[in-house]
Design a protein around this motif. Sequence first.
Motif, PDB file in Angstrom:
ATOM      1  N   HIS A  63       1.009   3.887  -3.020  1.00 42.11           N
ATOM      2  CA  HIS A  63       0.668   5.291  -2.764  1.00 42.11           C
ATOM      3  C   HIS A  63       1.774   6.227  -3.255  1.00 42.11           C
ATOM      4  O   HIS A  63       1.513   7.201  -3.983  1.00 42.11           O
ATOM      5  CB  HIS A  63       0.439   5.467  -1.257  1.00 42.11           C
ATOM      6  CG  HIS A  63       0.366   6.888  -0.800  1.00 42.11           C
ATOM      7  ND1 HIS A  63      -0.724   7.703  -1.049  1.00 42.11           N
ATOM      8  CD2 HIS A  63       1.266   7.655  -0.118  1.00 42.11           C
ATOM      9  CE1 HIS A  63      -0.497   8.897  -0.542  1.00 42.11           C
ATOM     10  NE2 HIS A  63       0.697   8.903   0.037  1.00 42.11           N
ATOM     11  N   GLN A 115       0.824  -1.206   0.000  1.00 45.12           N
ATOM     12  CA  GLN A 115       0.000   0.000   0.000  1.00 45.12           C
ATOM     13  C   GLN A 115       0.863   1.264   0.000  1.00 45.12           C
ATOM     14  O   GLN A 115       0.549   2.247  -0.681  1.00 45.12           O
ATOM     15  CB  GLN A 115      -0.922  -0.001   1.227  1.00 45.12           C
ATOM     16  CG  GLN A 115      -1.999  -1.057   1.203  1.00 45.12           C
ATOM     17  CD  GLN A 115      -2.963  -0.879   0.053  1.00 45.12           C
ATOM     18  OE1 GLN A 115      -3.320   0.240  -0.305  1.00 45.12           O
ATOM     19  NE2 GLN A 115      -3.368  -1.981  -0.552  1.00 45.12           N
ATOM     20  N   THR A 116       1.959   1.225   0.773  1.00 48.58           N
ATOM     21  CA  THR A 116       2.829   2.406   0.852  1.00 48.58           C
ATOM     22  C   THR A 116       3.511   2.679  -0.486  1.00 48.58           C
ATOM     23  O   THR A 116       3.514   3.819  -0.974  1.00 48.58           O
ATOM     24  CB  THR A 116       3.892   2.204   1.948  1.00 48.58           C
ATOM     25  OG1 THR A 116       3.250   2.040   3.207  1.00 48.58           O
ATOM     26  CG2 THR A 116       4.822   3.406   2.024  1.00 48.58           C
TER      27      THR A 116
END
Length: 576
Positions: free
Chosen positions: A101, A97-98
């Motif tokens: 993003h 997810q990081t």
Amino acid sequence: MASPLFRLFRYARPHRGKIAWAMFCSFTNKICDIAPEVLIGVAVDVVVRGEKSYLGQMGFTAAFDQMALLGILTFLIWGGESLFEYLYETAWRNLAQTIQHELRLDAYAHAQTLDMAYFEDRSTGTLTSIMNDDVNQLERFLDRGANQIIQVTTAFLGVGAIFFALQPTIALLSLIPVPIIIAGSFYFQTKAEPLYADVRERAGAIAGRLAGNLAGIAVIKSYTAEALEVKKLAEESDGYRAANGRAIRISSAFIPLIRMAILAGFLVTLVYGGYLTLSGQLAVGAYSVMVFLTQRLLWPMTELAQVFDLYQRAMASTRRVLDLLDTPASEKTAGQAFDRAACKGAIHFDNVSFAYAGRERVVTEVSATIPAGTTAAFIGTTGSGKSTLAKLLMRFYHPSHGRIMLDGQDIAGLSVSDLRSSIGFVSQDVFLFDGTIAENIAYGRPGAAAEDVERAAKLAEAHEFITGLPDGYGTAVGERGQKLSGGQRQRISLARAILKDAPILILDEATSAVDNDTEAAIQRSLETVGVGRTVLVIAHRLTTIRNADQVFTIESGRITSVMSRAEWAAQADAQV
């Protein structure tokens, strides 16, 4: 060029600590996962050999002590497996997810540093596909595929070490399929890589067509072209399906190869290991361990086909995203600071020429001086180069020859943000963002007070129609402002430029597509907001330029005449 995986690791360098932790959790979980098979072998050894078992030789001679120790070890191992499964799941998913993003934000931020020509050469759908679908594809791989690769590698090394410790001959024979599987993986990777690259390109083409069709839905309906557009989309979608089919045929062929290699390795352990055990050359417990571990090692490799498919899709997507990031920033954002508050707005085009890529010149040797605080009009036929001059002043493009001066400074050396903050821009093709009227007016001054927003709307003669709406300034305008009329959108665009309060104001055909009432309203607004600032009016409707201090006529990219307000008024009166 380096492989997409290497480029990805290089990009993810700031997260090396998190990657190492996730890898450690995956590794430890797999060690705990294969340990129960070893305990089964130890248990069989205890049952068969009693005090002479491995545990007996370690000092646990009583049967109860041996079984109690096995119970404790089983509990700890299963508990450790569950714990590290939770840890690697959260570690990989949060990491995915990081990176997703950050990669999306970096790609979008970098795209904004590219010249307008870059966007003209690529469809919006393709760029949207890169920043959305391709980034999501990478997230799916990091979320699942990376862990599986680590665990298969750990299982191979761990089981291989145990095999060689127990029976080197069986270890060599049973592990023969592994190099075949690895070699097959590289072979299929080579074959599949261009196929998945084609898949991603076709996915971008579909996204582009859908985005274009939805934006132009009114035109499609007005020409009753629904069936035609469905046919075109069907051709694009069928091409995507065919490209996926070619990739699927390659990746699907990988599974039978793995299964046959696994079968060969398992048969060696089962038959040859059984023979050695029956002849007394291999302990029953060791044989049990090897049979169970063979399955534990080889059968999970059937999942490599899915991981391989996921990997190839992710790498094709990663290449597209990183290629965008590696595109050199053509817009020089840095430069000499320019104080907007001190800007007077004196503009000089010094022998400026420009041509769009692959086309003939649209601006040729243009020289024009616009004193600070005056209004200059540029008139001419469509395609004469009027709007191009405005784009050059805002540094959307760079002159092929010549230079543009602002208050005596070449704009090529100024900070782009400082330059553009000094210019208010109202175009013919008004773009409003999906939000409220107040948010769109305050776009150039985020956080502006409500009274300032209202004042700008009044100057643009938009306040009356805004307050007549059910939600007033809180009215949602819809995507691209589609809930408002063309004239309403144009007045909001003017209010947005007024609220920005820049020393230079550009109106690029701002009244060409509006009704007479809206045009008259914009004219009245300009008489007020134009005081004390430099105004450039680009138009072909002569009524729009009646208050200009200078009128430049442009034909085929060249200035053919320059008239003062008095000269222009006299000519207009003569024509009447």
